[in-house]
Design a protein around this motif. Structure first.
Motif, PDB file in Angstrom:
ATOM      1  N   GLY A 122      51.663  41.749  41.833  1.00 38.45           N
ATOM      2  CA  GLY A 122      52.007  42.553  40.275  1.00 38.45           C
ATOM      3  C   GLY A 122      51.195  43.694  40.169  1.00 38.45           C
ATOM      4  N   ARG A 123      50.333  44.206  40.934  1.00 33.52           N
ATOM      5  CA  ARG A 123      49.572  45.595  40.803  1.00 33.52           C
ATOM      6  C   ARG A 123      49.277  45.960  42.057  1.00 33.52           C
ATOM      7  NH1 ARG A 123      47.413  45.450  35.388  1.00 33.52           N
ATOM      8  NH2 ARG A 123      49.298  44.728  34.307  1.00 33.52           N
ATOM      9  N   THR A 124      48.640  47.443  42.170  1.00 30.99           N
ATOM     10  CA  THR A 124      47.937  47.865  43.161  1.00 30.99           C
ATOM     11  C   THR A 124      46.747  47.479  42.947  1.00 30.99           C
ATOM     12  OG1 THR A 124      49.581  49.723  43.658  1.00 30.99           O
ATOM     13  CG2 THR A 124      47.370  49.891  44.322  1.00 30.99           C
ATOM     14  N   PHE A 125      45.962  46.827  43.817  1.00 31.28           N
ATOM     15  CA  PHE A 125      44.632  46.061  43.327  1.00 31.28           C
ATOM     16  C   PHE A 125      43.387  46.977  43.803  1.00 31.28           C
ATOM     17  CE2 PHE A 125      45.799  42.171  41.659  1.00 31.28           C
ATOM     18  CZ  PHE A 125      47.157  41.949  42.075  1.00 31.28           C
ATOM     19  N   THR A 126      43.478  48.268  44.211  1.00 29.49           N
ATOM     20  CA  THR A 126      42.623  49.139  44.278  1.00 29.49           C
ATOM     21  C   THR A 126      41.483  49.189  43.010  1.00 29.49           C
ATOM     22  OG1 THR A 126      43.664  50.452  45.866  1.00 29.49           O
ATOM     23  CG2 THR A 126      41.650  51.224  44.765  1.00 29.49           C
TER      24      THR A 126
ATOM     25  N   GLY B 287      32.645  37.289  45.554  1.00 28.41           N
ATOM     26  CA  GLY B 287      33.482  38.293  44.972  1.00 28.41           C
ATOM     27  C   GLY B 287      33.078  39.349  45.575  1.00 28.41           C
ATOM     28  N   PHE B 288      34.233  40.435  45.392  1.00 29.83           N
ATOM     29  CA  PHE B 288      34.201  41.652  46.069  1.00 29.83           C
ATOM     30  C   PHE B 288      35.235  42.670  45.054  1.00 29.83           C
ATOM     31  CE2 PHE B 288      38.518  41.569  47.729  1.00 29.83           C
ATOM     32  CZ  PHE B 288      38.985  40.340  47.596  1.00 29.83           C
ATOM     33  N   VAL B 289      35.076  43.779  45.532  1.00 30.83           N
ATOM     34  CA  VAL B 289      36.122  44.727  44.853  1.00 30.83           C
ATOM     35  C   VAL B 289      36.960  45.242  45.983  1.00 30.83           C
ATOM     36  CG1 VAL B 289      36.212  47.038  43.790  1.00 30.83           C
ATOM     37  CG2 VAL B 289      34.308  45.518  43.216  1.00 30.83           C
ATOM     38  N   TRP B 290      38.188  45.229  45.820  1.00 29.84           N
ATOM     39  CA  TRP B 290      39.072  45.728  46.694  1.00 29.84           C
ATOM     40  C   TRP B 290      38.800  47.252  47.102  1.00 29.84           C
ATOM     41  CZ3 TRP B 290      42.420  42.754  49.454  1.00 29.84           C
ATOM     42  CH2 TRP B 290      42.669  41.511  49.017  1.00 29.84           C
ATOM     43  N   GLY B 291      38.831  47.337  48.255  1.00 26.26           N
ATOM     44  CA  GLY B 291      38.421  48.886  48.753  1.00 26.26           C
ATOM     45  C   GLY B 291      37.125  49.340  48.870  1.00 26.26           C
ATOM     46  N   GLN B 292      36.148  48.074  48.625  1.00 28.69           N
ATOM     47  CA  GLN B 292      34.700  48.369  48.806  1.00 28.69           C
ATOM     48  C   GLN B 292      34.445  47.433  49.824  1.00 28.69           C
ATOM     49  OE1 GLN B 292      32.495  48.549  45.396  1.00 28.69           O
ATOM     50  NE2 GLN B 292      33.962  50.103  44.284  1.00 28.69           N
ATOM     51  N   PRO B 293      33.358  47.619  50.503  1.00 35.76           N
ATOM     52  CA  PRO B 293      32.984  46.808  51.789  1.00 35.76           C
ATOM     53  C   PRO B 293      32.066  45.541  51.494  1.00 35.76           C
ATOM     54  CG  PRO B 293      31.566  48.793  51.838  1.00 35.76           C
ATOM     55  CD  PRO B 293      32.739  49.030  50.767  1.00 35.76           C
ATOM     56  N   ASN B 294      31.188  45.771  50.210  1.00 34.57           N
ATOM     57  CA  ASN B 294      30.591  44.958  50.071  1.00 34.57           C
ATOM     58  C   ASN B 294      30.955  43.296  49.424  1.00 34.57           C
ATOM     59  OD1 ASN B 294      28.435  46.602  50.581  1.00 34.57           O
ATOM     60  ND2 ASN B 294      28.043  47.153  48.579  1.00 34.57           N
ATOM     61  N   ILE B 295      30.396  42.427  49.779  1.00 31.30           N
ATOM     62  CA  ILE B 295      31.003  41.120  49.472  1.00 31.30           C
ATOM     63  C   ILE B 295      29.712  40.333  48.909  1.00 31.30           C
ATOM     64  CG2 ILE B 295      32.064  38.898  49.955  1.00 31.30           C
ATOM     65  CD1 ILE B 295      33.459  40.486  52.087  1.00 31.30           C
TER      66      ILE B 295
ATOM     67  N   THR C  94      44.203  43.400  53.131  1.00 25.86           N
ATOM     68  CA  THR C  94      44.752  44.623  52.368  1.00 25.86           C
ATOM     69  C   THR C  94      46.223  44.308  52.130  1.00 25.86           C
ATOM     70  OG1 THR C  94      42.725  45.562  52.386  1.00 25.86           O
ATOM     71  CG2 THR C  94      44.367  46.805  51.189  1.00 25.86           C
ATOM     72  N   ALA C  95      46.660  44.693  53.239  1.00 20.62           N
ATOM     73  CA  ALA C  95      48.320  44.768  53.378  1.00 20.62           C
ATOM     74  C   ALA C  95      49.081  43.645  52.679  1.00 20.62           C
ATOM     75  CB  ALA C  95      48.579  44.752  54.860  1.00 20.62           C
ATOM     76  N   LYS C  96      48.389  42.447  52.501  1.00 20.77           N
ATOM     77  CA  LYS C  96      49.018  41.148  52.001  1.00 20.77           C
ATOM     78  C   LYS C  96      48.594  40.961  50.595  1.00 20.77           C
ATOM     79  CE  LYS C  96      50.382  39.022  56.262  1.00 20.77           C
ATOM     80  NZ  LYS C  96      50.077  37.666  56.997  1.00 20.77           N
ATOM     81  N   ASN C  97      47.537  41.890  50.042  1.00 20.43           N
ATOM     82  CA  ASN C  97      46.792  41.420  48.921  1.00 20.43           C
ATOM     83  C   ASN C  97      46.315  40.116  49.024  1.00 20.43           C
ATOM     84  OD1 ASN C  97      46.965  44.144  47.721  1.00 20.43           O
ATOM     85  ND2 ASN C  97      48.868  43.634  46.811  1.00 20.43           N
TER      86      ASN C  97
ATOM     87  N   ALA D  75      40.668  37.953  38.817  1.00 18.17           N
ATOM     88  CA  ALA D  75      40.775  39.399  39.188  1.00 18.17           C
ATOM     89  C   ALA D  75      40.540  40.027  37.596  1.00 18.17           C
ATOM     90  CB  ALA D  75      41.895  39.728  39.533  1.00 18.17           C
ATOM     91  N   LYS D  76      40.010  41.189  37.948  1.00 20.17           N
ATOM     92  CA  LYS D  76      39.710  42.095  36.858  1.00 20.17           C
ATOM     93  C   LYS D  76      39.747  43.497  37.362  1.00 20.17           C
ATOM     94  CE  LYS D  76      36.581  43.351  32.919  1.00 20.17           C
ATOM     95  NZ  LYS D  76      37.608  43.067  31.744  1.00 20.17           N
ATOM     96  N   TYR D  77      40.277  44.307  36.315  1.00 15.01           N
ATOM     97  CA  TYR D  77      40.312  45.951  36.839  1.00 15.01           C
ATOM     98  C   TYR D  77      38.952  46.254  36.401  1.00 15.01           C
ATOM     99  CZ  TYR D  77      41.527  50.762  37.214  1.00 15.01           C
ATOM    100  OH  TYR D  77      41.646  52.143  37.300  1.00 15.01           O
ATOM    101  N   THR D  78      38.116  46.515  37.418  1.00 17.20           N
ATOM    102  CA  THR D  78      36.641  46.942  37.136  1.00 17.20           C
ATOM    103  C   THR D  78      36.337  47.175  38.554  1.00 17.20           C
ATOM    104  OG1 THR D  78      34.727  46.835  36.550  1.00 17.20           O
ATOM    105  CG2 THR D  78      35.686  44.985  36.895  1.00 17.20           C
ATOM    106  N   PRO D  79      35.385  48.113  39.137  1.00 18.25           N
ATOM    107  CA  PRO D  79      35.100  48.374  40.343  1.00 18.25           C
ATOM    108  C   PRO D  79      33.379  47.863  40.390  1.00 18.25           C
ATOM    109  CG  PRO D  79      34.642  50.515  39.046  1.00 18.25           C
ATOM    110  CD  PRO D  79      35.407  49.588  38.206  1.00 18.25           C
ATOM    111  N   VAL D  80      33.212  46.792  39.849  1.00 19.73           N
ATOM    112  CA  VAL D  80      31.893  45.921  39.807  1.00 19.73           C
ATOM    113  C   VAL D  80      32.293  44.599  40.004  1.00 19.73           C
ATOM    114  CG1 VAL D  80      29.899  45.561  38.611  1.00 19.73           C
ATOM    115  CG2 VAL D  80      30.926  47.973  38.426  1.00 19.73           C
ATOM    116  N   VAL D  81      31.394  43.973  40.651  1.00 25.66           N
ATOM    117  CA  VAL D  81      31.720  42.505  40.856  1.00 25.66           C
ATOM    118  C   VAL D  81      31.193  41.803  39.883  1.00 25.66           C
ATOM    119  CG1 VAL D  81      30.944  40.586  42.408  1.00 25.66           C
ATOM    120  CG2 VAL D  81      31.664  42.649  43.603  1.00 25.66           C
TER     121      VAL D  81
END
Length: 124
Positions: free
Chosen positions: A26-30, A50-58, A74-77, A98-104
């Motif tokens: 439903g979205r681009t998850f970056t 948890g993690f942020v899509w596009g960031q390496p830390n988990i 990432t290709a399959k979300n 999920a939530k749109y924020t770049p912070v876990v």
């Protein structure tokens, strides 16, 4: 509309391994954060990893650190929760969120989107 679909739950024995999947659409998850949570009967929902899509830390809860691992396609979300050395106390319904924020985020109420959950039962 963000949709999250978990799969992979089941009944296993203590010490076994199991991998859960969370397919997001439903979205681009970056810059979306994705969390795995679990809720056992009679207990509050708790953060697992948890993690942020596009960031390496988990990030992992102490209770699962060293036993659970998140991987991502990432290709399959799609995010995977690889669980090993399972214990009876890991028995719960597992959710991805999920939530749109770049912070876990580790608090369930901070998340906007949830999957339907998948049951994991670990017998002793």
């Amino acid at each position: 509309q963000v949709q999250l679909v978990e799969s992979g739950g089941g009944l296993v024995q203590a010490g076994d391994s199991l991998t859960l999947s969370c397919a997001a659409s439903g979205r681009t998850f970056t810059s979306y954060t994705m969390g795995w949570f679990r809720q056992a009967p009679g207990k509050e929902r708790e953060f697992v990893a948890g993690f942020v899509w596009g960031q390496p830390n988990i990030y992992y809860a102490d209770s699962v650190k060293g036993r659970f691992t998140i991987s991502r396609d990432t290709a399959k979300n799609t995010a995977y929760l690889e669980m090993s050395s399972l214990k009876p106390e890991d028995t719960a319904v597992y959710y991805c969120a999920a939530k749109y924020t770049p912070v876990v985020l580790t608090t369930p109420r901070d998340y906007d989107y949830w999957g339907q959950g998948t049951q994991v039962t670990v017998s002793s």
